[in-house]
Design a protein around this motif. Structure first.
Motif, mmCIF file in Angstrom:
data_model
loop_
_atom_site.group_PDB
_atom_site.id
_atom_site.type_symbol
_atom_site.label_atom_id
_atom_site.label_comp_id
_atom_site.label_asym_id
_atom_site.label_seq_id
_atom_site.Cartn_x
_atom_site.Cartn_y
_atom_site.Cartn_z
ATOM 1 N N HIS A 197 2.217 -11.959 -4.725
ATOM 2 C CA HIS A 197 1.802 -11.258 -3.490
ATOM 3 C C HIS A 197 2.892 -10.648 -3.443
ATOM 4 O O HIS A 197 3.723 -10.705 -3.115
ATOM 5 C CB HIS A 197 1.218 -12.064 -2.385
ATOM 6 N N PRO A 198 2.373 -8.692 -3.313
ATOM 7 C CA PRO A 198 2.648 -7.991 -3.255
ATOM 8 C C PRO A 198 3.101 -8.290 -1.351
ATOM 9 O O PRO A 198 2.407 -8.005 -0.638
ATOM 10 C CB PRO A 198 1.640 -6.894 -3.371
ATOM 11 N N ASN A 228 5.801 -5.009 -5.509
ATOM 12 C CA ASN A 228 4.785 -4.859 -5.865
ATOM 13 C C ASN A 228 4.206 -5.722 -6.401
ATOM 14 O O ASN A 228 2.144 -4.885 -6.818
ATOM 15 C CB ASN A 228 4.799 -2.763 -6.341
ATOM 16 N N GLY A 229 4.624 -6.454 -6.822
ATOM 17 C CA GLY A 229 3.373 -8.348 -7.291
ATOM 18 C C GLY A 229 4.314 -8.075 -8.850
ATOM 19 O O GLY A 229 4.488 -8.337 -9.665
ATOM 20 N N CYS A 230 5.270 -6.833 -8.981
ATOM 21 C CA CYS A 230 6.076 -6.911 -10.278
ATOM 22 C C CYS A 230 7.476 -6.556 -10.377
ATOM 23 O O CYS A 230 8.054 -6.719 -10.679
ATOM 24 C CB CYS A 230 4.957 -6.238 -11.556
ATOM 25 N N GLN A 272 0.202 -1.011 -9.135
ATOM 26 C CA GLN A 272 -0.197 0.401 -9.602
ATOM 27 C C GLN A 272 -0.849 0.972 -7.909
ATOM 28 O O GLN A 272 -0.481 1.844 -7.754
ATOM 29 C CB GLN A 272 -1.232 0.768 -10.886
ATOM 30 N N ALA A 273 -1.325 0.174 -7.330
ATOM 31 C CA ALA A 273 -2.669 0.520 -6.171
ATOM 32 C C ALA A 273 -1.354 0.467 -5.762
ATOM 33 O O ALA A 273 -1.506 1.169 -4.450
ATOM 34 C CB ALA A 273 -3.312 -0.237 -6.129
ATOM 35 N N VAL A 274 -0.196 -0.503 -5.323
ATOM 36 C CA VAL A 274 0.887 -0.508 -4.204
ATOM 37 C C VAL A 274 1.485 1.094 -4.396
ATOM 38 O O VAL A 274 1.760 1.825 -3.552
ATOM 39 C CB VAL A 274 1.380 -1.921 -4.641
ATOM 40 N N ASN A 275 2.154 1.251 -5.718
ATOM 41 C CA ASN A 275 2.330 3.086 -6.015
ATOM 42 C C ASN A 275 2.058 3.438 -5.607
ATOM 43 O O ASN A 275 2.180 4.974 -4.583
ATOM 44 C CB ASN A 275 2.900 2.913 -7.244
ATOM 45 N N VAL A 312 -4.601 3.857 3.856
ATOM 46 C CA VAL A 312 -4.568 3.110 2.118
ATOM 47 C C VAL A 312 -4.373 2.318 1.721
ATOM 48 O O VAL A 312 -3.931 1.834 0.504
ATOM 49 C CB VAL A 312 -2.995 3.852 2.018
ATOM 50 N N MET A 313 -3.193 0.974 3.045
ATOM 51 C CA MET A 313 -2.707 -0.224 2.701
ATOM 52 C C MET A 313 -2.588 -0.742 4.492
ATOM 53 O O MET A 313 -2.690 0.121 5.416
ATOM 54 C CB MET A 313 -1.490 0.297 2.828
ATOM 55 N N LYS A 314 -3.224 -2.103 4.290
ATOM 56 C CA LYS A 314 -3.323 -3.183 5.471
ATOM 57 C C LYS A 314 -2.549 -4.178 5.581
ATOM 58 O O LYS A 314 -1.934 -4.613 3.928
ATOM 59 C CB LYS A 314 -4.696 -2.951 5.980
#
Length: 290
Positions: free
Chosen positions: A76-77, A97-99, A133-136, A163-165
């Motif tokens: 999980h990010p 970021n998940g990776c 990629q979405a996190v970045n 853009v992020m919660k």
């Protein structure tokens, strides 16, 4: 932490990473427990943004650009803030970021966020990292932030789009050695003693008769979500075996944890939020039977 190569990230993709969690040997930086008081204190002063101590600690990413993050557990990010003591207004940034892991810093002032130095990132290639990629991308567009209570944080773009919660994780209180005293309003006579370690994702101890081992899953989409999985015990039989079975069945129903009236008491709750297991912290000289 696994051997990982870090490089300077000059690309704009990572120039705005923040609020992140650097994992180390599968552990995360402990969450600061002063968030709620910091938010309240800042609000009472009429500040637009809470003090940096309100950011401190571990936050899970629960939404990216309006889409819910469904991954839970190890991949999980997660994001973490840590104020830089030598530079007022600067937050050290560590993240997963998940990776890959990222490190950097933000300058936070009056609710506005700007990069405060160059970010570095690991270079691992992951076959299954749906949110990397979405996190970045989200971090690249962060320009401001907004707290919702003490456990929810929104990061916005320059146009005000969320853009992020993120949601604050606060399960440190449940870690340690405990004795089970009550299960579903019934006092327990059996000597059920367990050790909970959410950082390692493990539970072990004595279930009342048999040795217990299992896995802990932290549900990052919930503020204090926790599950006990893959429970295994030895196979002895004892006079208290019925209470042990009651305990194991209750443990499988646990969906969250909550603090008691003092640091030496905690509760494990079911999906409906009902307290089904009462825990009393073991004293230093009390040993958990292995």
């Amino acid at each position: 932490m696994k051997s990982t190569i870090f490089v300077a990230a000059g690309l704009s993709l990572l120039l705005m990473g923040s609020c992140n969690t650097m994992k180390n040997n599968n552990k995360t930086i402990p969450a600061d427990r002063t968030t709620e008081s910091a938010v309240q204190a800042s609000a009472s002063k009429g500040e637009k943004t809470p003090s940096l101590s309100a950011f401190t600690g571990e936050w899970s990413i629960i939404e990216l650009d309006g889409k819910q993050v469904n991954v839970n557990g190890e991949n999980h990010p997660i994001l973490t803030f840590e104020p830089e003591t030598s530079q007022p207004g600067v937050l050290n940034v560590m993240g997963f970021n998940g990776c890959n892991y990222i490190n950097g810093a933000w300058k936070v002032e009056n609710g506005k966020i700007q990069p405060a130095g160059e970010f570095i990132t690991s270079l691992k290639a992951c076959a299954d990292a749906p949110y990397e990629q979405a996190v970045n991308s989200a971090l690249n567009n962060v320009a401001s932030c907004s707290f919702i209570g003490s456990r929810d944080l929104s990061l916005m773009s320059a146009t005000g789009r969320v853009v992020m919660k993120l949601r604050k994780q606060s399960l440190d209180f449940i870690n340690g050695a405990w004795k089970v005293t009550v299960i579903e309003d019934r006092d327990i006579k059996a000597a059920i003693k367990i050790v909970i370690d959410t950082n390692e994702g493990r539970v072990h101890g004595n279930a009342g008769c048999n040795i217990l081992n299992g896995t802990i899953i932290v549900n990052y989409d919930k503020g204090q979500g926790i599950e006990f999985r893959d429970l295994a015990t030895s196979r002895m039989t004892c006079p208290d075996i019925a209470e042990e079975q009651t305990f194991l069945l209750a443990l499988e129903q646990v969906a969250s944890a909550s603090k008691g009236n003092n640091p030496d008491t905690a509760y494990l709750c079911n999906q409906a939020g009902q307290k089904i297991i009462t825990l009393k912290r073991l004293a230093a000289d009390e040993l958990v039977e292995e």
